[in-house]
Design a protein around this motif. Structure first.
Motif, PDB file in Angstrom:
ATOM      1  N   GLU A 154       0.814  -1.216   0.000  1.00  0.00           N
ATOM      2  CA  GLU A 154       0.000   0.000   0.000  1.00  0.00           C
ATOM      3  C   GLU A 154       0.853   1.274   0.000  1.00  0.00           C
ATOM      4  N   SER A 155       2.169   1.113   0.146  1.00  0.00           N
ATOM      5  CA  SER A 155       2.997   2.318   0.196  1.00  0.00           C
ATOM      6  C   SER A 155       3.928   2.362  -1.022  1.00  0.00           C
ATOM      7  N   GLU A 156       4.498   3.534  -1.258  1.00  0.00           N
ATOM      8  CA  GLU A 156       5.465   3.659  -2.345  1.00  0.00           C
ATOM      9  C   GLU A 156       6.855   3.266  -1.866  1.00  0.00           C
TER      10      GLU A 156
END
Ligand SMILES: Nc1ncnc2c1ncn2[C@@H]1O[C@H](COP(=O)(O)O)[C@@H](O)[C@H]1O
Ligand SMILES: Nc1ncnc2c1ncn2[C@@H]1O[C@H](COP(=O)(O)O)[C@@H](O)[C@H]1O
Ligand SMILES: Nc1ncnc2c1ncn2[C@@H]1O[C@H](COP(=O)(O)O)[C@@H](O)[C@H]1O
Ligand code: NA
Ligand code: NA
Ligand code: NA
Lengths: 315, 96, 315, 96, 96, 315
Positions: free
Chosen positions: C51-53
């Motif tokens: 869900e994160s970069e």
């Protein structure tokens, strides 16, 4: 990407095994996980069965059984005369492929759940019914014309009271007798955790399978080819039969998967007692080292796709 | 050292045979046996002991030389050809 | 009262051990619990990571790694020259304290959950990253100037394919590849049960730790003092770094806890192979018998309080 | 009693060494080995066997006297100094 | 074969006695012991090993003849009457 | 049909045992399941206790204890002079029947939950209190007038620090100290799974009991009759006392069940140490092979029916 993420745990286990990781699932845990899966599948089937009528199932049940009997009868001559394997090995492997794999079945169930597809509850009854006859056929094939006595008593006992068949039937009966409402308090355990436990079991299967694949390889390309082609052939039988019997698409996928899968809990134990001259490395190597991963990674989606085509065309 | 001279027989074989073997050992006249889970390696390859089909057991029987000879002969005749198997004996003194 | 009730299970286990209760957690169950915790932590981290970069994480990740490398480099001279321990023992203990404890981390995660505080998902990636380098540094410190050959092959294998790192990375990858939706069916198992399993694991840790504390005691007050002061120093490093990198308060607590915690799964196994002349009673005694209970009872709340002060002032 | 005279070697050591040891035992020429999980106590303190770092294994190798001498020497040279270790042998007769 | 001549004593008894026995074995002067979980059958019936009350342990002590005599006597006096028990010894050579 | 479907798992296990199925629950799993049940019961009791006032419990608690002490004192002369058993055997069996069975209690709790009936939370405190005194009385009865020394130290240690009592008390304290809110995150594990774990444990109990029944049979009809009549008598004591103390119907069922049940975790371990000359096959055979199945299949519904009658009349 992959059809169903739970199979990634198999991959993880296989890599651990091939890389000689010190990851080990203790035998006690393996036993506990398999008792859980067998009971859960049985209970679930029993509950589903309690909700359906039994009489209309007799004829389809018989059809499923009769067609299933052809699987070891097709496999045996191929192994014996194309593969030039001994009678004992051919018969033992034929028995493994005629029987079924509860874990492969579970992966197919998870595959359906992911797609929100339903299936006939009595599929789990078929699962139980199909475990046994192929093993008996395998033993008969091994003994035919050899005059060798079989420990039939011990063998049939191993089949019927072996934990695999026993827990499936036991779970089925408890689920059936108790009915949906009474089983509800057991659901947080036997149903909500099902997929998580399946993931752990697949991890262990990967570990075990990785140690088996080397042994198959040493027997050559024939056995590997057999372990891939045979399930596809059997799955086709299942797809046509499921469709012919008017099953739902989900039910047909499960039937195809049952036919395509090869046993590695009930059959190895029974065969080791009844046909000891067969080399277990071959049958377990083929069923667990090749067919099992083939089915969960490629087979289940493939059979689903094939079934979809037939249902689209043949309605 | 004082004690009753006996023979200790050790059998290492496939775990799946346990129920049959211990029955047979009783019938062949042993007064007892001790079973332990094991893993190992031999002619029949590696036995990792991570699942039942792939585990060994190690059975110990303390008895007379004659009993050990009888059990060894039975094991050889019945299981040697088809199953992983090791049988050895040592001298022993019984102290109870 | 106590910060987080789950740690009471550690106390219960420790009392059982000290009172020579016949309570025993079988090794198979211990293995199963630790496999569960490692996989669950990994899966959860993977999902959070999905869900994160990733790119913005590279620089902070590097910073976290570099600062972490100082921990064994601080610990070693203290042990060697203040504590007058052998080179091997000093290096081995330094490696343990540079590495991290998954269970201490889990207690800190539970601590945050109880307070409804969030944290950066990639903390679990840091957990994985931090397990390894300190062990390697420890081994290098042990060998420096001794000319003794190291079983490097075996050792690195033990580090990377040891079950601890292997399952964390494996879980991380599966969680990342499968993504939040696909992991959902596994949550009743790997997430809802997390705290309950942690409680059981802490019970066992208490049992094991209680048998270790006697051994540390026999080595004297220096080691006990080290096992309390070192984590606080390391936690301070973590608090300042987390704040400097602009992490959330929750993330900073986890980083401080990682720095403060000492390994007792990955490090002992690797050190026993690579630096066999080190006495494992000392390193395990200090990390499991003193630092672990210190961290879960006193450390985590203390580091949280310290971080709060810094964030209040430096905000 | 009839049977092939052999030597039975028993090694009790730390569980963490298992993978390395069984490899080495194979390379030193053994025809097989049997491993069992154990716990115990000795010079190196108590080994409770409740977690992997604290457990023992007991390895049994049946072989010639010469093989046993070789394995014992290797074990002493490689592991004696730093690891918990017990090595003993007894006379044995092989029956299969 | 070279090695220090010793006596190997094996005790098979009820698992519930473990903590008491190992204490007593230490106090009687042993330099170590090794314990393994076991199941079995004897005069006192079948011990399936599926729960603690129904399991055996197998304790091994390597020591002098005199130590073994002492431990055997203690075991016989204290436990023989009321507990499942087997005690035997064999010759052994210590190699470390 | 059957009162509570979870007991069908006991039947399944017993059939597996009698049919010599290869189904086995590894000892490690048995230990894990029993640790789980003991902790779960304790935690739940602790939480319930945290919600109630303690002082008003003192007098009823004393009454429950005093009446309970009569159970072994009734059982002993019956066994000794009617059954003509040895002093040691009579005392040991009396101690087993005076003590309690956590699993029988759990079945009664499930029975109440199924009927939506509540009960007093401090019943679990009584469960803990009742485990111990009967064992001590049993030992005193065995030694009275024999002049034989008892390993009292070892025995009392076995009783208080035996895992059964220790985990119950430990769980109770943790639940009490932590309180309802803090225990909530542990509920998916220790409460939602309770019945599923109980099912698995009953499966194992069935396996163990089936191997015990043969041994009781060989001792003849007296012991079987005792193992059925004694619990009914004790249950009647419990029903009247519960009613007299003004307990709820649910609480009275639990008290009756506690009185009626016989121990097979704490008592056998303690008796084997303290009264070694007693034959454990008799006490375990009677309590586990006869009384336990009698209680879960017939007793619990019977005691409930009896209590209902009394509450209807005397209400
Ligand atoms: N030389 C040996 N020393 C100790 N154990 C052996 C030996 N050979 C075989 N075994 C054990 O016996 C089992 C069966 O042996 P095999 O039939 O040679 O495969 C192996 O898995 C080992 O556990
Ligand atoms: N005298 C002995 N008899 C039996 N087992 C022993 C003896 N000494 C050591 N052992 C076993 O060997 C392991 C390592 O021994 P040590 O190196 O003396 O600590 C111990 O943990 C015991 O399991
Ligand atoms: N003849 C024997 N050979 C091997 N093990 C035995 C023998 N007799 C007894 N045992 C073991 O010792 C335990 C206790 O023996 P007993 O007191 O005869 O019941 C049994 O459960 C067996 O594990
Ligand atoms: Na099939
Ligand atoms: Na650290
Ligand atoms: Na009672």
């Amino acid at each position: 990407m992959v059809s169903e993420p739970v199979v990634l745990f198999f991959l993880l286990g296989a890599i651990a095994g091939l890389a000689k990781s010190d990851l080990k699932i203790p035998m006690a845990v393996y036993e506990a996980l398999s008792i859980f899966l067998l009971l859960a599948i049985g209970l679930h089937g029993g509950v589903k069965l309690a909700e359906s009528e039994l009489v209309p199932l007799l004829l389809p049940g018989l059809a499923v059984l009769v067609v299933a009997a052809f699987i070891p009868l097709i496999a045996f001559p191929v192994l014996r005369w194309v593969g030039r394997m001994t009678r004992a090995d051919s018969a033992s492997i034929a028995g493994h492929y005629g029987s079924v794999s509860v874990v492969t079945f579970s992966v197919a169930v998870a595959y359906l759940a992911q797609r929100g597809l339903d299936y006939e509850g009595h599929m789990i009854v078929f699962l139980v019914l199909l475990e046994i006859p192929a093993i008996v056929i395998g033993i008969l094939l091994a003994k035919a014309g050899t005059g060798g006595g079989t420990r039939w008593g011990k063998t049939l006992h191993e089949v019927f009271f072996g934990k695999s068949v026993f827990l499936l039937i036991g779970g089925l009966l408890i689920g059936y007798l108790a009915g949906p409402e009474n089983i509800e308090p057991l659901e947080p355990m036997f149903w909500d955790l099902f997929k998580g436990v399946l993931a752990l079991f697949l991890l262990e299967m990967g570990l075990v399978a990785s140690s088996r694949i080397a042994e198959v390889r040493s027997y050559g390309v024939f056995l590997v080819a057999f372990a891939i082609v045979m399930p596809v052939v059997a799955a086709l039988l299942g797809i046509v039969l499921g469709w012919g019997l008017g099953m739902s698409l989900g039910g047909t996928l499960l039937l195809a998967t049952l036919y395509a899968s090869a046993s590695y809990i009930a059959a190895p134990a029974a065969m080791r007692i009844a046909v000891p001259e067969a080399n277990p490395a071959l049958s377990i190597g083929a069923s667990l080292g090749v067919t099992f991963p083939f089915n969960i990674f490629v087979g289940v989606p493939l059979y689903f796709w094939l079934a979809e085509q037939l249902y689209a065309v043949g309605g | 050292m004082e004690g009753e001279p006996m023979r200790l027989m050790v059998i290492v074989t496939e775990a799946i045979l346990e129920d049959m073997l211990v029955d047979e050992i009783r019938k062949l006249g042993a007064s007892g046996y001790t079973v332990i889970d094991a893993r190992g390696w031999g002619e029949h390859g590696k036995r990792r002991g991570n699942w039942r089909q792939g585990g060994n057991i190690r059975i110990e029987v303390l008895g007379s030389e004659e009993l050990c000879t009888r059990i060894a002969a039975h094991m050889r005749d019945t299981y040697q050809k088809d199953y992983g198997l090791l049988i050895y004996t040592t001298d022993a003194l019984l102290h109870n």
